[in-house]
Every structure is written in C-alpha cells, then in structure tokens.
Design a protein around this motif. Structure first.
Motif, short mmCIF file in Angstrom:
data_model
loop_
_atom_site.label_atom_id
_atom_site.label_comp_id
_atom_site.label_asym_id
_atom_site.label_seq_id
_atom_site.Cartn_x
_atom_site.Cartn_y
_atom_site.Cartn_z
N LEU A 160 0.85 -1.19 0.00
CA LEU A 160 0.00 0.00 0.00
C LEU A 160 0.88 1.23 0.00
N VAL A 161 0.31 2.34 -0.48
CA VAL A 161 0.99 3.63 -0.46
C VAL A 161 0.44 4.42 0.72
N SER A 162 1.32 4.86 1.60
CA SER A 162 0.90 5.55 2.81
C SER A 162 0.13 6.81 2.49
N ALA A 163 -0.99 6.99 3.19
CA ALA A 163 -1.79 8.20 3.02
C ALA A 163 -1.15 9.40 3.67
N THR A 164 -0.12 9.19 4.51
CA THR A 164 0.49 10.31 5.22
C THR A 164 1.71 10.89 4.51
N ASP A 165 2.51 10.03 3.89
CA ASP A 165 3.74 10.56 3.27
C ASP A 165 4.07 9.93 1.92
N GLY A 166 3.21 9.08 1.38
CA GLY A 166 3.44 8.50 0.06
C GLY A 166 4.40 7.34 0.02
N THR A 167 4.86 6.86 1.18
CA THR A 167 5.77 5.71 1.23
C THR A 167 5.05 4.45 0.79
N ARG A 168 5.70 3.64 -0.04
CA ARG A 168 5.12 2.34 -0.39
C ARG A 168 5.63 1.29 0.59
N TYR A 169 4.66 0.64 1.25
CA TYR A 169 4.97 -0.42 2.20
C TYR A 169 4.66 -1.78 1.60
N TYR A 170 5.45 -2.77 1.98
CA TYR A 170 5.18 -4.17 1.66
C TYR A 170 4.98 -4.92 2.98
N ILE A 171 3.89 -5.65 3.07
CA ILE A 171 3.53 -6.35 4.30
C ILE A 171 3.38 -7.83 3.97
N TYR A 191 8.13 -3.82 5.32
CA TYR A 191 9.26 -3.22 4.61
C TYR A 191 8.75 -1.99 3.85
N LYS A 192 9.66 -1.10 3.50
CA LYS A 192 9.29 0.04 2.66
C LYS A 192 10.26 0.14 1.48
N ARG A 193 9.80 0.78 0.43
CA ARG A 193 10.63 0.94 -0.76
C ARG A 193 11.29 2.31 -0.73
N ASN A 194 12.60 2.32 -0.44
CA ASN A 194 13.37 3.56 -0.56
C ASN A 194 13.74 3.85 -2.00
N SER A 195 14.04 2.78 -2.74
CA SER A 195 14.34 2.86 -4.16
C SER A 195 14.04 1.49 -4.76
N MET A 196 14.24 1.33 -6.04
CA MET A 196 13.97 0.05 -6.69
C MET A 196 14.96 -1.02 -6.26
N VAL A 202 10.73 -2.00 8.31
CA VAL A 202 10.03 -0.89 8.96
C VAL A 202 9.81 -1.26 10.42
N THR A 203 10.26 -0.39 11.32
CA THR A 203 10.23 -0.71 12.74
C THR A 203 9.35 0.23 13.56
N ASN A 204 8.79 1.28 12.96
CA ASN A 204 8.16 2.35 13.74
C ASN A 204 6.66 2.49 13.50
N LEU A 205 6.00 1.47 12.97
CA LEU A 205 4.56 1.54 12.76
C LEU A 205 3.83 0.90 13.93
N ASN A 231 13.67 -6.37 13.64
CA ASN A 231 13.96 -6.61 12.23
C ASN A 231 12.73 -6.47 11.34
N GLY A 232 11.78 -5.60 11.74
CA GLY A 232 10.59 -5.37 10.93
C GLY A 232 9.50 -6.39 11.12
N HIS A 233 9.66 -7.30 12.07
CA HIS A 233 8.63 -8.31 12.35
C HIS A 233 7.73 -7.82 13.49
N TYR A 234 6.43 -8.02 13.30
CA TYR A 234 5.43 -7.63 14.28
C TYR A 234 4.64 -8.88 14.68
N LYS A 235 4.55 -9.14 15.99
CA LYS A 235 3.92 -10.36 16.48
C LYS A 235 2.75 -10.03 17.39
N GLY A 236 1.66 -10.83 17.23
CA GLY A 236 0.49 -10.69 18.07
C GLY A 236 -0.26 -12.00 18.16
#
Length: 268
Positions: A160-171, A191-196, A202-205, A231-236
């Motif tokens: 998805l593309v973030s509605a707040t800053d346009g960052t593309r995230y991969y989940i 993860y996020k796409r900084n470049s191709m 991503v650790t701060n969501l 390392n970008g992993h979220y557990k619940g």
C-alpha cells in the motif's frame, strides 16, 4: 564355567554402555526442517560449492532461505558471511526486493538461514535471479541462480501507499500458517521501498488487528495487536472462533496518523 560366562556378559554390557554413551555425546543433532534444494553451483572465482534450500516452493511473499557451503574436498563450511541479492528483470527495468541476510557467521545445523520477500511472480512480466554472495576460507564469490516464483492460491503479501507521506509499504504474512480454532500466533513483516534496489525493514509503525468473518458478520474477542519484535517483524495473537473464511483486517499508523488499511484472507 557358568561364573566365567556371567563375568564375560557383564564385561560386555559395561563396554556397550560406555561406548554408546560416548558416541551419543558426539552426534550432531538431526535437523527437524525438511529442506528442498532449489539451486546449486560454485561461487565465481572460488572453489566454494553453494547449495540453496527452502522449506517449500518459492512464492510471492516471505520465503525462508537456507544456504549450505562446501569446500573443494566436499567438507561442509561452518563459518562464513552470506548475503542475498534478488533481482527481477522486466526487460525495460529491474528491481530488487526485501531481504533478511543470515545474521550469524556460524552455521546452524550446517545451514546459514535468511529470507527473501519476492514481490511478484515469475512469468510474462519478467524473471528472477538470486545472487548469493559468500565470504569463507579467505575467499569471496557469488553464485547467480535463476529462481521461479509462483503466486500462492491465497496472497501472503500486500502493498500500500501511505496516506500520510506516500511511502510504499510491503507487508508479508508469516503466521498463522496452520490456523486452528482458538488463539493463534500472528506475525507480519513490514518493509518500505526507498528505491527500486533498497527495501529496508520498517520498525516504527503501530498495527491494529480486527479479525472478521465476512460470511457470518462477526469478529472475535481476545486478539492481541501485533507489535514490533525486531527486524521489521510484528507479532500478536488472533482468535478464530470457528472454521471458515476470515479476514485479518490491519490498520497501519505512523507518527502522523493512519497510513492505510489492508487485509489478509485465512480460510481453514
């Protein structure tokens, strides 16, 4: 005569006991993971043999990757630095994908474990190669192997593309893999796409989880929102109250607000 026979048997039993005891201490534990070889070859410029394994066929999403290394004599290499570089060639453009390189220079049960998150399947759009760079025994080289990536029946990767800053995230959805009625471990990797060519973790969501059974019109209680574990992993935890089709609705939030919503399907 009978006494001599008894003494002989007693001595043999002691020898067997001490022999088996010593051998059991020296045995290497048998790996419990079922590995499937997906590529092999010699790292260029070296005599190091590289074998690439996975636990199942490679698909779009999160794929654990295991590397076995051997020297020229066929002896397994237990200490090395291993890194991955996946590349999709689409003809007019190329791009990489998120990776998790092996974190230790010491093999675990003979393998160096990591992961690659392939963002699209092989096919008419393009083809994937996986570079495995190794540094071992004072030598550095790379094995370049073509790999085939399939699209799973149920998607385990969203973007998805973030509605707040346009960052593309991969989940990527990692758990549950074998869902059951009751409380299940849930895990996603972000993860996020900084470049191709650059897809950092991503650790701060923050993530809000809301399970939904669309055909029955209800959710479930006692769920635990996934939180960052490293390392970008979220557990619940997710609670399935019955079998059938479930949506795992996720709302992603960054420091400035809601980045977006998505869902994964789980059907069992």
């Amino acid at each position: 005569m009978k006494k001599n026979i008894w003494l002989t048997l007693w001595a043999l039993s002691l020898i067997t006991l001490f022999t088996t005891g010593c051998n059991s201490d020296d045995e290497t534990p048998t790996p419990t993971i079922a590995y499937q070889k997906i590529a092999e070859g010699t790292a260029d410029g070296t005599d190091i043999k590289v074998e690439v394994y996975s636990t199942e066929e490679l698909t779009t999403g999160y794929n654990p990757i295991y590397i076995a290394l051997f020297d020229a004599t066929g002896k397994r290499i237990e200490q090395a630095t291993v890194s991955f570089k996946p590349l999709m060639d689409m003809g007019t453009m190329k791009h990489a994908s998120p990776i998790e390189n092996p974190t230790s220079n010491q093999a675990q049960d003979g393998y160096f474990p990591g992961a690659v998150v392939f963002t699209m399947p092989s096919g008419d759009m393009g083809s994937w190669i996986l570079d495995v760079q190794v540094q071992a025994n004072g030598k550095t080289g790379t094995l370049t192997a073509p790999v085939t990536i399939k699209e799973p029946a149920t998607s385990r990767l969203k973007s998805l593309v973030s509605a707040t800053d346009g960052t593309r995230y991969y989940i990527a959805l990692l758990q549950p893999q074998k869902p059951k009625i009751g409380i299940n471990d849930m895990e996603v990797a972000m993860y996020k796409r900084n470049s191709m060519m650059d897809f950092p973790a991503v650790t701060n969501l923050t993530i809000a989880l809301e399970p939904e059974m669309p055909t029955m019109g209800h959710g479930s209680p006692n769920n635990v929102n996934p939180t960052h574990s490293g390392n970008g992993h979220y557990k619940g935890k997710v609670n399935f109250t019955m079998t059938g089709l479930w949506y795992l609705n996720l709302t992603l939030n960054d420091a400035t607000g809601e980045a977006g919503k998505l869902y994964f399907e789980v059907n069992f």
